[in-house]
Motif scaffolding. Structure first.
Motif, PDB file in Angstrom:
ATOM      1  N   PRO A   1      -5.699  22.620   4.423  1.00 54.02           N
ATOM      2  CA  PRO A   1      -4.344  22.426   3.877  1.00 54.02           C
ATOM      3  C   PRO A   1      -3.982  20.958   3.703  1.00 54.02           C
ATOM      4  N   VAL A   2      -4.453  20.107   4.626  1.00 56.47           N
ATOM      5  CA  VAL A   2      -4.162  18.682   4.528  1.00 56.47           C
ATOM      6  C   VAL A   2      -4.933  18.071   3.363  1.00 56.47           C
ATOM      7  N   ALA A   3      -6.207  18.457   3.238  1.00 53.33           N
ATOM      8  CA  ALA A   3      -7.018  17.940   2.129  1.00 53.33           C
ATOM      9  C   ALA A   3      -6.421  18.346   0.790  1.00 53.33           C
TER      10      ALA A   3
ATOM     11  N   ALA B   1      -5.876   2.893   1.327  1.00 54.42           N
ATOM     12  CA  ALA B   1      -6.062   4.042   2.213  1.00 54.42           C
ATOM     13  C   ALA B   1      -7.017   5.095   1.672  1.00 54.42           C
ATOM     14  N   ALA B   2      -7.342   5.039   0.389  1.00 54.36           N
ATOM     15  CA  ALA B   2      -8.087   6.127  -0.238  1.00 54.36           C
ATOM     16  C   ALA B   2      -9.394   5.617  -0.833  1.00 54.36           C
TER      17      ALA B   2
ATOM     18  N   PRO C   1      -5.093  10.880   7.592  1.00 53.13           N
ATOM     19  CA  PRO C   1      -6.220  11.797   7.386  1.00 53.13           C
ATOM     20  C   PRO C   1      -7.171  11.309   6.302  1.00 53.13           C
ATOM     21  N   ALA C   2      -8.456  11.591   6.489  1.00 53.62           N
ATOM     22  CA  ALA C   2      -9.483  11.291   5.491  1.00 53.62           C
ATOM     23  C   ALA C   2      -9.816  12.565   4.726  1.00 53.62           C
ATOM     24  N   LEU C   3     -10.009  12.438   3.442  1.00 51.20           N
ATOM     25  CA  LEU C   3     -10.219  13.614   2.594  1.00 51.20           C
ATOM     26  C   LEU C   3     -11.415  14.440   3.045  1.00 51.20           C
TER      27      LEU C   3
ATOM     28  N   PRO D   1       0.829  -1.197   0.000  1.00 51.49           N
ATOM     29  CA  PRO D   1       0.000   0.000   0.000  1.00 51.49           C
ATOM     30  C   PRO D   1       0.868   1.253   0.000  1.00 51.49           C
ATOM     31  N   ASP D   2       0.217   2.383   0.075  1.00 52.10           N
ATOM     32  CA  ASP D   2       0.892   3.678   0.168  1.00 52.10           C
ATOM     33  C   ASP D   2       0.100   4.526   1.156  1.00 52.10           C
ATOM     34  N   HIS D   3       0.781   5.450   1.802  1.00 52.56           N
ATOM     35  CA  HIS D   3       0.165   6.263   2.848  1.00 52.56           C
ATOM     36  C   HIS D   3       0.199   7.737   2.458  1.00 52.56           C
TER      37      HIS D   3
END
Length: 294
Positions: free
Chosen positions: A174-176, A123-124, A166-168, A33-35
Motif C-alpha cells: 500500500p505504501v509503494a 529522496a527518490a 519509505p523506499a519504493l 526537496p520534497d518528502h
C-alpha cells in the motif's frame, strides 16, 4: 520533521530573520526537496520550477497558496532551459514543510513575498550528480545577475540525517502504491507518519534506533566548502558517499543550488553560521547567510 536547515543568500546581516528583513527582497527563490508530498514516482523529475504552487501543510507547517510571480517564473524557466539545464515547470506544484517552514520563519507567512519555488529531488532514486544541482543554481543566478530585482536565494534541507522515509523497493504494497500514484494521505496515515517520526527521533537520541547516526564532522566539512566558495569540489562527492550519512543527506543539493545561484554574482562571504546536531529531530541542522563581496 524529516530534515532542517537552510542557506540564505542576498544582502544584509544578522540572524536569518533580520537578514531577510534587511535584504527586503523583491523576489525569493527557494530550492527545496520534497518528502513524497508533492512529487511521486508517477513522474519524478530531478528538478521542477513552480509557476503556481500551494503548500500541503504537513507536520503542522503552513498550508495554502504561495505568491508566485507567474510571468517572472516562466521567463526564468525559459532562461534556464536556454542555459542547458533541463527544468520542467508545474502550474500546480504542491510543496511541503521543506518550503513552508523557511518561509514562515523568515517572513511569517507563505505569501508575504513573491516566491518562486524550485523542487530539487533528494529522496527518490535515481539521483543525478551534485554537479547538476550546481548547474541549476548557476543558471538561475545568472538570470537574476542580469536584472535589477533584489533576490533572496534560499536552500532548504537537512545535512546528515536518515529519516524513516519509505523506499519504493522495500515499502509494503500500500505504501509503494502511494509513492507511485500520489494518493493523498488519510488523516490516520498522516498522524501515524507524524507520531512515527517523533518516536524514531526519541530512539535515535536514546541510542536505540536502527537509523544512521548523525555525523557532525561531515556536516561541518560541507559547510566549510560552501563558506570558502569551493563548490566545484563538491562535484567529486558520489551519491554513495553522501548516502553513508543518511538517506536525507542528499538534501545538500538544495544548499548547493542556492550557493551556486549566489556565486553567479561573483565572490561571496558567509556572515552568519549556526550548526547543531539534533538527534531528536533526526537531523543535522544549520543556518547560514551570505552576501556578495561587492
Amino acid at each position: 520533521m524529516c530534515g532542517g536547515g537552510g542557506a540564505w543568500g542576498g544582502g544584509g546581516g544578522g540572524g536569518p530573520r533580520d537578514f531577510a528583513a534587511t535584504v527586503d527582497p523583491d523576489v525569493v527563490v527557494i530550492f527545496a526537496p520534497d518528502h513524497f508530498n508533492g512529487f511521486f514516482y508517477r513522474q519524478m523529475p530531478p528538478f521542477c520550477l513552480g509557476v503556481a504552487a500551494r503548500a500541503v501543510g504537513d507536520y503542522s507547517s503552513l498550508a495554502g497558496d504561495l505568491a508566485v510571480p507567474s510571468g517572472l517564473a516562466r521567463e526564468l524557466a525559459g532562461a534556464v532551459l536556454a542555459a542547458g539545464v533541463d527544468l520542467p515547470v508545474s502550474h500546480l506544484m504542491e510543496v511541503d514543510h521543506a518550503t513552508a517552514q523557511p518561509l514562515r520563519e523568515l517572513f511569517g507567512s507563505l505569501d508575504a513575498r513573491p516566491v518562486i519555488p524550485v523542487f530539487v529531488n533528494a529522496a527518490a532514486p535515481p539521483l543525478g550528480p551534485l554537479s547538476r544541482a550546481r548547474a541549476l543554481g548557476a543558471a538561475i543566478g545568472q538570470f537574476f545577475a542580469a536584472r535589477d530585482e533584489r533576490v533572496l536565494f534560499v536552500g532548504s534541507g537537512g545535512i546528515s540525517h536518515d529519516p524513516p522515509v519509505p523506499a519504493l523497493d522495500t515499502a509494503p504494497a500500500p505504501v509503494a502504491e502511494r509513492l507511485v500514484s500520489g494518493r493523498p494521505l488519510t488523516a490516520e496515515e498522516a498522524e501515524r507518519k507524524h507520531t512515527g517520526a517523533v518516536a524514531e527521533g526519541e530512539r535515535l537520541a536514546a541510542g536505540t534506533s536502527d537509523r544512521m547516526a548523525l555525523t557532525p564532522d561531515w556536516d561541518e566539512a560541507f559547510l566549510d566548502l560552501l563558506a570558502t566558495g569551493k563548490l566545484t569540489e563538491l562535484d567529486g562527492w558520489s551519491n554513495e558517499e553522501i548516502g553513508r550519512h543518511g538517506g536525507g543527506a542528499h538534501e545538500i543539493r538544495a544548499w548547493i543550488a542556492a550557493y551556486a545561484a549566489l556565486a553567479a554574482a561573483g565572490p561571496y562571504e558567509v556572515g552568519y553560521r549556526y550548526y547543531r546536531a539534533i538527534p531528536e529531530y533526526i537531523a543535522g541542522f544549520a543556518v547560514t547567510t551570505a552576501l556578495p563581496v561587492s
